[in-house]
Design an enzyme around this catalytic site. Structure first.
Site, mmCIF file in Angstrom:
data_model
loop_
_atom_site.group_PDB
_atom_site.id
_atom_site.type_symbol
_atom_site.label_atom_id
_atom_site.label_comp_id
_atom_site.label_asym_id
_atom_site.label_seq_id
_atom_site.Cartn_x
_atom_site.Cartn_y
_atom_site.Cartn_z
ATOM 1 N N GLN A 182 -21.475 142.986 -71.658
ATOM 2 C CA GLN A 182 -20.239 142.565 -72.309
ATOM 3 C C GLN A 182 -19.649 143.633 -73.226
ATOM 4 O O GLN A 182 -18.589 143.414 -73.830
ATOM 5 C CB GLN A 182 -20.483 141.273 -73.097
ATOM 6 C CG GLN A 182 -20.825 140.085 -72.224
ATOM 7 C CD GLN A 182 -21.065 138.810 -73.014
ATOM 8 O OE1 GLN A 182 -20.927 138.769 -74.235
ATOM 9 N NE2 GLN A 182 -21.438 137.744 -72.319
ATOM 10 N N TYR A 224 -28.700 126.612 -73.634
ATOM 11 C CA TYR A 224 -28.619 126.670 -72.174
ATOM 12 C C TYR A 224 -29.864 126.058 -71.526
ATOM 13 O O TYR A 224 -29.811 125.582 -70.393
ATOM 14 C CB TYR A 224 -28.423 128.109 -71.712
ATOM 15 C CG TYR A 224 -27.118 128.703 -72.189
ATOM 16 C CD1 TYR A 224 -25.914 128.206 -71.733
ATOM 17 C CD2 TYR A 224 -27.093 129.747 -73.111
ATOM 18 C CE1 TYR A 224 -24.698 128.730 -72.177
ATOM 19 C CE2 TYR A 224 -25.894 130.278 -73.559
ATOM 20 C CZ TYR A 224 -24.704 129.773 -73.083
ATOM 21 O OH TYR A 224 -23.515 130.287 -73.533
ATOM 22 N N HIS A 230 -22.201 139.285 -76.661
ATOM 23 C CA HIS A 230 -21.600 138.544 -77.783
ATOM 24 C C HIS A 230 -21.151 139.470 -78.911
ATOM 25 O O HIS A 230 -21.643 139.410 -80.034
ATOM 26 C CB HIS A 230 -22.584 137.496 -78.304
ATOM 27 C CG HIS A 230 -22.796 136.351 -77.361
ATOM 28 N ND1 HIS A 230 -23.290 135.131 -77.778
ATOM 29 C CD2 HIS A 230 -22.607 136.236 -76.026
ATOM 30 C CE1 HIS A 230 -23.383 134.318 -76.736
ATOM 31 N NE2 HIS A 230 -22.973 134.977 -75.652
ATOM 32 N N GLU A 242 -15.524 126.025 -80.408
ATOM 33 C CA GLU A 242 -14.912 125.539 -81.645
ATOM 34 C C GLU A 242 -13.615 126.262 -81.977
ATOM 35 O O GLU A 242 -13.516 127.482 -81.860
ATOM 36 C CB GLU A 242 -15.870 125.751 -82.833
ATOM 37 C CG GLU A 242 -17.116 124.908 -82.800
ATOM 38 C CD GLU A 242 -17.949 125.075 -84.058
ATOM 39 O OE1 GLU A 242 -19.028 124.455 -84.117
ATOM 40 O OE2 GLU A 242 -17.525 125.819 -84.989
ATOM 41 N N TYR A 272 -19.733 127.914 -91.324
ATOM 42 C CA TYR A 272 -19.291 127.129 -90.183
ATOM 43 C C TYR A 272 -20.439 126.686 -89.272
ATOM 44 O O TYR A 272 -20.194 126.184 -88.177
ATOM 45 C CB TYR A 272 -18.168 127.866 -89.454
ATOM 46 C CG TYR A 272 -16.928 127.850 -90.309
ATOM 47 C CD1 TYR A 272 -15.981 126.852 -90.182
ATOM 48 C CD2 TYR A 272 -16.763 128.775 -91.349
ATOM 49 C CE1 TYR A 272 -14.880 126.784 -91.025
ATOM 50 C CE2 TYR A 272 -15.668 128.715 -92.200
ATOM 51 C CZ TYR A 272 -14.730 127.712 -92.034
ATOM 52 O OH TYR A 272 -13.651 127.637 -92.884
#
Length: 398
Positions: free
Chosen positions: A108, A289, A173, A268, A278
């Site tokens: 990523q 997962y 991520h 979210e 949060y």
């Protein structure tokens, strides 16, 4: 909001209904009750309009971010392997722009977001976020500023204004949007790099994993950051307890909104405020997962903020923007959010209290949408994230 490109070439045009297929919510992963009715599965809407989808440029390798330059100069498009190109008004793509920082183009990681700086008209400064190589297979989310040449072929004066710490061995991520709330600062979003050990870093104030970060345009720490002077805390942190924030935008009132990936369920939408927590990975509306519970096994806990809205199953969010303009004028003030899975664009409307009042699924047939940018006239651009991805312009039919 970005400027219009009135002369942009529109090719391979296709007209599609706003809701091409009947949409159903799908089976949930968890059975957590929402904290308030407007937090989950708002009324489903179907716009009474047909969308015209025009391919502006194709054959881009995993395009990630797009930014329209002022005065009809064109727009900048990033490709995750490490390239950025100028998309001209006539629809042609430039050769890769030279001078960009080296990126860690694994999984990523790579070259990610791009944004036109608030002072571009005076100094041609642009900003990018990227996976920065840190040696020995390590990388970190970074944001850099640089000056775009007058001919748009190169950048110079490249300088990092933020580097996530500590470096990570996991090329996953990165989060990585950058937006400007209008107060002379830059807001950068980060991810928690996915691994079981690193996900806990989202709660640690000495690490910038899973955080909203706020810095001045030169990388210094602005007034008002909540953890400045707190022993061991990173001064740049604005809010904590996030997972992987891949969408961020500032609305017409100057309020910052972010959207982050949950695991199985639990994407979210938030309005991050200074110093607030949060919840990730202590509370979540999703599950791991593996099917195991996240953290405490609860969706709420005292001292941890509730999302404005959540999805289960997920939309796998990309970039987002708020709509304004004459085209699709009935959507003004709505959020347009890219969806990587199941794909397309998610439109959210809000009530007077800032809670979600309706949701619509658009353009699901295009697949993975990595970014959305609304233009001055109300039409909008989307990026499709594929090996042969493209830039599309969306207008009302006719």
């Amino acid at each position: 909001m970005i400027r219009a490109l009135p002369a942009l070439l529109l090719a391979a045009t296709a007209a599609v209904p706003a809701a091409a297929q009947t949409f159903t919510w799908g089976e949930r992963n968890t059975d957590f009750a929402p904290a308030f009715p407007e937090q989950f599965r708002a009324e489903l809407a179907t716009s009474d309009v047909e969308l015209e989808r025009a391919l502006v440029a194709g054959n881009l390798v995993h395009p990630w971010g797009i930014a329209v330059l002022p005065d009809g100069e064109g727009c900048l498009v990033t490709e995750r392997p490490g390239r950025m190109r100028m998309l001209m008004e006539d629809g042609t793509l430039s050769e890769p722009i030279s001078g960009l920082p080296e990126v860690y183009a694994q999984k990523q990681g790579g070259l990610l977001d791009v944004a036109v700086g608030p002072t571009f008209a005076e100094d041609r400064t642009i900003y990018v976020t990227y996976a920065k190589p840190m040696g020995d297979g390590m990388s970190a989310t970074a944001a850099a500023k640089m000056v775009l040449s007058e001919d748009g072929r190169s950048v110079s004066k490249v300088e990092d204004i933020f580097v996530q710490g500590p470096p990570s061995p996991s090329p996953m991520h990165y989060g990585s949007r950058i937006v400007f709330p209008g107060d002379g600062t830059a807001v950068i979003t980060t991810g928690e790099h996915f691994t079981e050990e690193e996900r806990d870093y989202a709660q640690d104030l000495d690490k910038t994993y899973g955080k909203v970060v706020r810095v001045n345009l030169d990388g210094s720490i602005p007034e008002g950051n909540p953890f400045v002077g707190q022993d061991g805390a990173e001064d740049a942190i604005w809010s904590l307890g996030h997972r992987n924030i891949q969408g961020a935008a500032v609305d017409a009132d100057g309020t910052l909104w972010t959207i982050e990936h949950g695991p199985k369920g639990g994407d979210e939408l938030n309005r991050p405020e200074a110093g607030l927590n949060y919840g990730w990975p202590v509370v979540s509306y999703g599950e791991q997962y593996s099917g195991e519970a996240v953290g405490s096994g609860q969706a709420s806990m005292e001292g941890m903020e509730q999302p404005v809205y959540f999805w289960d199953p997920v939309i796998a969010p990309g970039g987002m923007d708020f709509h304004s303009g004459d085209s699709f004028a009935e959507w003004n003030g709505d959020a347009l959010i890219g969806s990587l899975y199941p794909g397309g664009v998610v439109r959210l409307s809000f009530d007077a209290e800032g809670r979600v009042s309706e949701e619509e699924r658009l353009l699901r047939e295009v697949g993975r949408v990595r970014d959305v940018e609304v233009m001055d006239d109300g039409s909008f651009l989307i990026l499709t994230d594929f090996e042969n991805g493209g830039v599309y312009r969306i207008t009302p039919k006719g």
